[in-house]
Design a protein around this motif. Structure first.
Motif, PDB file in Angstrom:
ATOM      1  N   MET A  62      -6.798   0.837  14.604  1.00  0.00           N
ATOM      2  CA  MET A  62      -6.312   1.316  13.310  1.00  0.00           C
ATOM      3  C   MET A  62      -5.024   2.106  13.501  1.00  0.00           C
ATOM      4  O   MET A  62      -4.039   1.882  12.797  1.00  0.00           O
ATOM      5  N   ARG A  63      -5.023   3.010  14.461  1.00  0.00           N
ATOM      6  CA  ARG A  63      -3.822   3.828  14.718  1.00  0.00           C
ATOM      7  C   ARG A  63      -2.646   2.960  15.188  1.00  0.00           C
ATOM      8  O   ARG A  63      -1.508   3.194  14.803  1.00  0.00           O
ATOM      9  N   ALA A  64      -2.936   1.958  16.002  1.00  0.00           N
ATOM     10  CA  ALA A  64      -1.875   1.071  16.496  1.00  0.00           C
ATOM     11  C   ALA A  64      -1.248   0.251  15.364  1.00  0.00           C
ATOM     12  O   ALA A  64      -0.105  -0.192  15.479  1.00  0.00           O
ATOM     13  N   SER A  65      -1.979   0.072  14.269  1.00  0.00           N
ATOM     14  CA  SER A  65      -1.479  -0.732  13.153  1.00  0.00           C
ATOM     15  C   SER A  65      -0.682   0.096  12.143  1.00  0.00           C
ATOM     16  O   SER A  65      -0.168  -0.455  11.168  1.00  0.00           O
ATOM     17  N   GLU A  66      -0.559   1.396  12.344  1.00  0.00           N
ATOM     18  CA  GLU A  66       0.046   2.287  11.350  1.00  0.00           C
ATOM     19  C   GLU A  66       1.439   1.855  10.902  1.00  0.00           C
ATOM     20  O   GLU A  66       1.707   1.806   9.701  1.00  0.00           O
ATOM     21  N   ASP A  67       2.334   1.556  11.828  1.00  0.00           N
ATOM     22  CA  ASP A  67       3.703   1.200  11.445  1.00  0.00           C
ATOM     23  C   ASP A  67       3.741  -0.082  10.630  1.00  0.00           C
ATOM     24  O   ASP A  67       4.408  -0.151   9.595  1.00  0.00           O
ATOM     25  N   GLN A  68       3.026  -1.083  11.090  1.00  0.00           N
ATOM     26  CA  GLN A  68       2.999  -2.358  10.380  1.00  0.00           C
ATOM     27  C   GLN A  68       2.327  -2.195   9.019  1.00  0.00           C
ATOM     28  O   GLN A  68       2.795  -2.734   8.021  1.00  0.00           O
ATOM     29  N   ALA A  69       1.243  -1.435   8.964  1.00  0.00           N
ATOM     30  CA  ALA A  69       0.540  -1.207   7.697  1.00  0.00           C
ATOM     31  C   ALA A  69       1.429  -0.459   6.710  1.00  0.00           C
ATOM     32  O   ALA A  69       1.441  -0.782   5.519  1.00  0.00           O
ATOM     33  N   ALA A  70       2.168   0.522   7.181  1.00  0.00           N
ATOM     34  CA  ALA A  70       3.071   1.273   6.296  1.00  0.00           C
ATOM     35  C   ALA A  70       4.141   0.357   5.715  1.00  0.00           C
ATOM     36  O   ALA A  70       4.456   0.443   4.520  1.00  0.00           O
ATOM     37  N   ARG A  71       4.677  -0.523   6.527  1.00  0.00           N
ATOM     38  CA  ARG A  71       5.694  -1.462   6.046  1.00  0.00           C
ATOM     39  C   ARG A  71       5.115  -2.384   4.976  1.00  0.00           C
ATOM     40  O   ARG A  71       5.704  -2.556   3.904  1.00  0.00           O
ATOM     41  N   ILE A  72       3.956  -2.960   5.253  1.00  0.00           N
ATOM     42  CA  ILE A  72       3.302  -3.869   4.293  1.00  0.00           C
ATOM     43  C   ILE A  72       2.979  -3.117   3.007  1.00  0.00           C
ATOM     44  O   ILE A  72       3.229  -3.607   1.899  1.00  0.00           O
ATOM     45  N   ARG A  73       2.443  -1.908   3.126  1.00  0.00           N
ATOM     46  CA  ARG A  73       2.069  -1.094   1.968  1.00  0.00           C
ATOM     47  C   ARG A  73       3.290  -0.781   1.109  1.00  0.00           C
ATOM     48  O   ARG A  73       3.255  -0.934  -0.116  1.00  0.00           O
ATOM     49  N   GLU A  74       4.384  -0.362   1.742  1.00  0.00           N
ATOM     50  CA  GLU A  74       5.592  -0.006   1.007  1.00  0.00           C
ATOM     51  C   GLU A  74       6.224  -1.221   0.329  1.00  0.00           C
ATOM     52  O   GLU A  74       6.637  -1.153  -0.834  1.00  0.00           O
ATOM     53  N   GLU A  75       6.296  -2.350   1.033  1.00  0.00           N
ATOM     54  CA  GLU A  75       6.858  -3.568   0.449  1.00  0.00           C
ATOM     55  C   GLU A  75       6.024  -4.046  -0.729  1.00  0.00           C
ATOM     56  O   GLU A  75       6.562  -4.436  -1.767  1.00  0.00           O
ATOM     57  N   THR A  76       4.719  -4.006  -0.585  1.00  0.00           N
ATOM     58  CA  THR A  76       3.825  -4.451  -1.650  1.00  0.00           C
ATOM     59  C   THR A  76       3.912  -3.528  -2.858  1.00  0.00           C
ATOM     60  O   THR A  76       4.000  -3.995  -3.999  1.00  0.00           O
ATOM     61  N   ALA A  77       3.894  -2.221  -2.633  1.00  0.00           N
ATOM     62  CA  ALA A  77       3.982  -1.266  -3.734  1.00  0.00           C
ATOM     63  C   ALA A  77       5.289  -1.449  -4.500  1.00  0.00           C
ATOM     64  O   ALA A  77       5.293  -1.455  -5.735  1.00  0.00           O
ATOM     65  N   GLN A  78       6.376  -1.632  -3.789  1.00  0.00           N
ATOM     66  CA  GLN A  78       7.676  -1.820  -4.442  1.00  0.00           C
ATOM     67  C   GLN A  78       7.683  -3.099  -5.276  1.00  0.00           C
ATOM     68  O   GLN A  78       8.105  -3.101  -6.426  1.00  0.00           O
ATOM     69  N   ARG A  79       7.176  -4.170  -4.704  1.00  0.00           N
ATOM     70  CA  ARG A  79       7.147  -5.460  -5.398  1.00  0.00           C
ATOM     71  C   ARG A  79       6.269  -5.407  -6.646  1.00  0.00           C
ATOM     72  O   ARG A  79       6.587  -6.005  -7.671  1.00  0.00           O
TER      73      ARG A  79
END
Length: 99
Positions: A62-79
């Motif tokens: 879970m911790r190792a996925s933080e950067d990728q998850a943040a990117r996906i979360r931010e892109e999705t929220a913006q879209r």
């Protein structure tokens, strides 16, 4: 197992109909991340609040996925026209799903 719970606000969650139409692309991105075990997308149509719950094999993945998850979360929220309200992390005490 560990879980990340993200809360979103401001999305025009449709009053009726399918809310999963745009989720397939997001699921495709996150399901390939090492340690991913599952995802739930929760919506309150009346308030426009949404939550995503991702499940991870262990705290390390879970911790190792933080950067990728943040990117996906931010892109999705913006879209989707959403604002990210919070991101919380939990250890899963137990789970049970009926078939």
């Amino acid at each position: 197992m560990f879980a990340r719970l993200s809360t979103y606000q401001g999305s025009p969650v449709p009053a009726t109909g399918d809310v999963s139409a745009s989720s397939e692309a997001v699921v495709q991105q996150v399901q390939d991340v090492p340690g991913f075990r599952g995802v739930y997308y929760l919506v309150d149509r009346a308030s426009g609040t949404a939550k995503s719950l991702t499940l991870w094999e262990d705290e390390e993945t879970m911790r190792a996925s933080e950067d990728q998850a943040a990117r996906i979360r931010e892109e999705t929220a913006q879209r989707e026209g959403q604002q990210i309200v919070s991101v919380e992390r939990f250890e899963v005490g137990f789970s049970r799903l009926q078939p």
